[in-house]
Design a protein around this motif. Structure first.
Motif, mmCIF file in Angstrom:
data_model
loop_
_atom_site.group_PDB
_atom_site.id
_atom_site.type_symbol
_atom_site.label_atom_id
_atom_site.label_comp_id
_atom_site.label_asym_id
_atom_site.label_seq_id
_atom_site.Cartn_x
_atom_site.Cartn_y
_atom_site.Cartn_z
ATOM 1 N N GLY A 67 0.801 -1.230 0.000
ATOM 2 C CA GLY A 67 0.000 0.000 0.000
ATOM 3 C C GLY A 67 0.824 1.266 0.000
ATOM 4 N N THR A 68 2.145 1.155 0.154
ATOM 5 C CA THR A 68 3.010 2.335 0.087
ATOM 6 C C THR A 68 3.024 2.884 -1.336
ATOM 7 O OG1 THR A 68 4.446 1.533 1.875
ATOM 8 C CG2 THR A 68 5.367 3.194 0.392
ATOM 9 N N ASP A 69 2.867 4.169 -1.470
ATOM 10 C CA ASP A 69 2.812 4.816 -2.781
ATOM 11 C C ASP A 69 4.004 5.757 -2.921
ATOM 12 O OD1 ASP A 69 2.052 5.820 -5.214
ATOM 13 O OD2 ASP A 69 0.358 6.988 -4.464
ATOM 14 N N VAL A 70 4.872 5.466 -3.884
ATOM 15 C CA VAL A 70 6.014 6.344 -4.144
ATOM 16 C C VAL A 70 5.529 7.501 -5.025
ATOM 17 C CG1 VAL A 70 8.329 6.533 -5.104
ATOM 18 C CG2 VAL A 70 7.628 4.420 -3.953
ATOM 19 N N LEU A 71 5.426 8.674 -4.446
ATOM 20 C CA LEU A 71 4.901 9.848 -5.150
ATOM 21 C C LEU A 71 5.959 10.509 -6.027
ATOM 22 C CD1 LEU A 71 2.866 11.452 -2.211
ATOM 23 C CD2 LEU A 71 2.059 9.850 -3.955
ATOM 24 N N ALA A 72 7.215 10.435 -5.596
ATOM 25 C CA ALA A 72 8.303 11.052 -6.365
ATOM 26 C C ALA A 72 9.613 10.387 -5.976
ATOM 27 C CB ALA A 72 8.376 12.553 -6.095
ATOM 28 N N SER A 73 10.505 10.275 -6.945
ATOM 29 C CA SER A 73 11.841 9.756 -6.664
ATOM 30 C C SER A 73 12.802 10.381 -7.675
ATOM 31 C CB SER A 73 11.873 8.224 -6.759
ATOM 32 O OG SER A 73 13.144 7.720 -6.402
ATOM 33 N N HIS A 74 13.758 11.140 -7.173
ATOM 34 C CA HIS A 74 14.656 11.898 -8.045
ATOM 35 C C HIS A 74 16.116 11.631 -7.674
ATOM 36 C CE1 HIS A 74 11.326 14.355 -9.588
ATOM 37 N NE2 HIS A 74 10.886 14.390 -8.338
ATOM 38 N N THR A 75 16.967 11.709 -8.689
ATOM 39 C CA THR A 75 18.394 11.811 -8.432
ATOM 40 C C THR A 75 18.757 13.293 -8.486
ATOM 41 O OG1 THR A 75 19.040 11.701 -10.768
ATOM 42 C CG2 THR A 75 18.756 9.589 -9.591
ATOM 43 N N LEU A 76 19.975 13.604 -8.081
ATOM 44 C CA LEU A 76 20.398 15.003 -8.137
ATOM 45 C C LEU A 76 20.504 15.495 -9.578
ATOM 46 C CD1 LEU A 76 23.101 15.036 -5.314
ATOM 47 C CD2 LEU A 76 20.789 15.986 -5.223
ATOM 48 N N SER A 77 20.632 14.555 -10.528
ATOM 49 C CA SER A 77 20.713 14.947 -11.939
ATOM 50 C C SER A 77 19.363 14.889 -12.634
ATOM 51 C CB SER A 77 21.716 14.048 -12.670
ATOM 52 O OG SER A 77 21.272 12.698 -12.659
ATOM 53 N N SER A 78 18.301 14.547 -11.899
ATOM 54 C CA SER A 78 16.961 14.492 -12.507
ATOM 55 C C SER A 78 15.942 15.106 -11.548
ATOM 56 C CB SER A 78 16.575 13.057 -12.848
ATOM 57 O OG SER A 78 16.471 12.260 -11.672
ATOM 58 N N LEU A 79 16.217 16.331 -11.126
ATOM 59 C CA LEU A 79 15.329 17.033 -10.212
ATOM 60 C C LEU A 79 14.031 17.412 -10.916
ATOM 61 C CD1 LEU A 79 18.012 19.349 -8.569
ATOM 62 C CD2 LEU A 79 16.896 17.369 -7.500
ATOM 63 N N PRO A 80 12.963 17.710 -10.183
ATOM 64 C CA PRO A 80 11.705 18.111 -10.821
ATOM 65 C C PRO A 80 11.931 19.310 -11.741
ATOM 66 C CG PRO A 80 11.396 17.761 -8.457
ATOM 67 C CD PRO A 80 12.860 17.693 -8.706
ATOM 68 N N PRO A 81 11.307 19.302 -12.922
ATOM 69 C CA PRO A 81 11.511 20.408 -13.874
ATOM 70 C C PRO A 81 11.264 21.781 -13.264
ATOM 71 C CG PRO A 81 10.356 18.598 -14.939
ATOM 72 C CD PRO A 81 10.458 18.239 -13.486
ATOM 73 N N ARG A 82 10.223 21.896 -12.444
ATOM 74 C CA ARG A 82 9.912 23.197 -11.837
ATOM 75 C C ARG A 82 11.073 23.701 -10.987
ATOM 76 N NH1 ARG A 82 6.211 24.430 -6.931
ATOM 77 N NH2 ARG A 82 6.480 22.206 -6.584
ATOM 78 N N MET A 83 11.719 22.787 -10.269
ATOM 79 C CA MET A 83 12.852 23.159 -9.431
ATOM 80 C C MET A 83 14.080 23.460 -10.288
ATOM 81 S SD MET A 83 14.642 20.973 -6.360
ATOM 82 C CE MET A 83 16.216 21.472 -5.653
ATOM 83 N N TYR A 84 14.335 22.596 -11.269
ATOM 84 C CA TYR A 84 15.498 22.776 -12.136
ATOM 85 C C TYR A 84 15.458 24.124 -12.845
ATOM 86 C CZ TYR A 84 18.695 22.000 -16.057
ATOM 87 O OH TYR A 84 19.715 22.121 -16.982
ATOM 88 N N GLU A 85 14.302 24.493 -13.350
ATOM 89 C CA GLU A 85 14.169 25.744 -14.108
ATOM 90 C C GLU A 85 14.408 26.978 -13.250
ATOM 91 O OE1 GLU A 85 10.274 25.306 -15.641
ATOM 92 O OE2 GLU A 85 10.837 23.731 -17.077
ATOM 93 N N GLN A 86 14.245 26.859 -11.945
ATOM 94 C CA GLN A 86 14.431 28.001 -11.052
ATOM 95 C C GLN A 86 15.841 28.085 -10.476
ATOM 96 O OE1 GLN A 86 11.267 27.560 -8.175
ATOM 97 N NE2 GLN A 86 9.689 28.248 -9.601
ATOM 98 N N LEU A 87 16.689 27.111 -10.795
ATOM 99 C CA LEU A 87 18.061 27.126 -10.308
ATOM 100 C C LEU A 87 18.893 28.141 -11.089
ATOM 101 C CD1 LEU A 87 18.830 23.289 -9.985
ATOM 102 C CD2 LEU A 87 18.391 24.887 -8.114
ATOM 103 N N PRO A 88 19.910 28.718 -10.453
ATOM 104 C CA PRO A 88 20.855 29.553 -11.203
ATOM 105 C C PRO A 88 21.451 28.767 -12.369
ATOM 106 C CG PRO A 88 21.195 29.806 -8.842
ATOM 107 C CD PRO A 88 20.215 28.686 -9.006
ATOM 108 N N VAL A 89 21.760 29.448 -13.465
ATOM 109 C CA VAL A 89 22.232 28.785 -14.686
ATOM 110 C C VAL A 89 23.460 27.933 -14.427
ATOM 111 C CG1 VAL A 89 23.177 29.186 -16.987
ATOM 112 C CG2 VAL A 89 21.230 30.544 -16.181
ATOM 113 N N ILE A 90 24.352 28.388 -13.549
ATOM 114 C CA ILE A 90 25.569 27.627 -13.284
ATOM 115 C C ILE A 90 25.249 26.240 -12.733
ATOM 116 C CG2 ILE A 90 25.843 28.604 -10.946
ATOM 117 C CD1 ILE A 90 28.872 28.463 -11.398
#
Length: 275
Positions: free
Chosen positions: A225-248
């Motif tokens: 019954g456990t539901d994995v809602l999200a699972s990310h690596t540091l190189s595959s962060l959520p697009p919304r978060m990635y887009e808000q990161l500094p370009v560097i």
């Protein structure tokens, strides 16, 4: 200025790595997170933080914290008067970083960590410190008695340092006592655990990870019954978060994704809903 001495156990010492990462990040013109309190705490502690200078994993620790912050923020947006429980809170300042004005908040950690933490944080009617191990069966009663759900539990850089049987115990205890709650946790695969002696930050301390987890499917299989809602690596962060990161940082993460390093791809940041 008299500085606070550090008397922490082997694993507990690792809390100083993300603390320093946030302090260093806060000094940058373009930062992933802003955490002036982290800078203040680092300046007030008698510890040789220079051993962690210029380590790539400091950025990884800050990215992890930023994602956990987002998950807690999303939870509180949907549940403004919900309850947040930090498991192994260390010297984290998430309460200060997110909009938690209506939330009930608990910071749980071992006695030596709490003794250090109390130099910088004070309990309020809204926020309570719990001195206990995450594996202790007594702390859930404190949360149950003082707060109502819904709940989100954050175990950031905590569970991989436990033995697998203890991780099973903690997850089972939360699921049994707080059904339907959210749990944010990081997991490390065998390629990470097996090479940690050469890890840029862990090689500077004595603590070692004990629990190896192959991925979110393994988490889901533990408790039906456990539901994995999200699972990310540091190189595959959520697009919304990635887009808000500094370009560097966007450029750095894009290069990491192209390299496909086991040390990066086997370290995952997960949000699960327990049954």
């Amino acid at each position: 200025m008299t500085k606070h001495s550090v008397r922490l156990g082997t694993v507990q010492e690792t809390l100083l790595i993300p603390l320093y990462g946030r302090a260093v990040e806060n000094r940058k013109a373009e930062a992933i997170v802003r955490d002036p309190r982290a800078e203040e705490i680092v300046a007030a502690i008698d510890y040789d933080f220079s051993r962690f200078d210029d380590l790539p994993s400091l950025t990884g620790a800050v990215l992890r914290t930023a994602l956990f912050d987002r998950w807690v923020t999303d939870f509180l947006t949907a549940n403004p008067s919900g309850t947040v429980v930090e498991l192994g809170s260390g010297l984290n300042t998430r309460h200060e970083r997110v909009d938690s004005t209506q939330a009930r908040w608990f910071d749980l950690d071992l006695p030596d960590v709490i003794a250090l933490r109390q130099n910088f944080f004070t309990d309020t009617a809204q926020r309570t410190t719990i001195s206990a191990s995450v594996t202790d069966e007594s702390w859930p009663a404190t949360v149950e008695e003082d707060a109502e759900g819904p709940y989100i539990f954050c175990a950031e850089a905590v569970l991989p340092f436990l033995e697998e049987t203890h991780v099973h115990h903690v997850l089972g205890m939360i699921a049994d006592r707080f059904p339907g709650s959210l749990l944010a946790l990081d997991t490390a695969g065998p390629g990470v655990v097996g090479t940690q002696d050469t890890h840029d930050a862990l090689s500077k301390v004595e603590a070692r990870m004990q629990w190896s987890c192959t991925g979110p499917a393994e988490l889901a299989a533990w408790k039906p019954g456990t539901d994995v809602l999200a699972s990310h690596t540091l190189s595959s962060l959520p697009p919304r978060m990635y887009e808000q990161l500094p370009v560097i940082y966007q450029d750095m993460l894009s290069r990491l994704a192209e390299q496909g390093l086991p040390q990066v791809e086997e370290y995952r940041l997960n949000l699960v809903r327990l049954p």
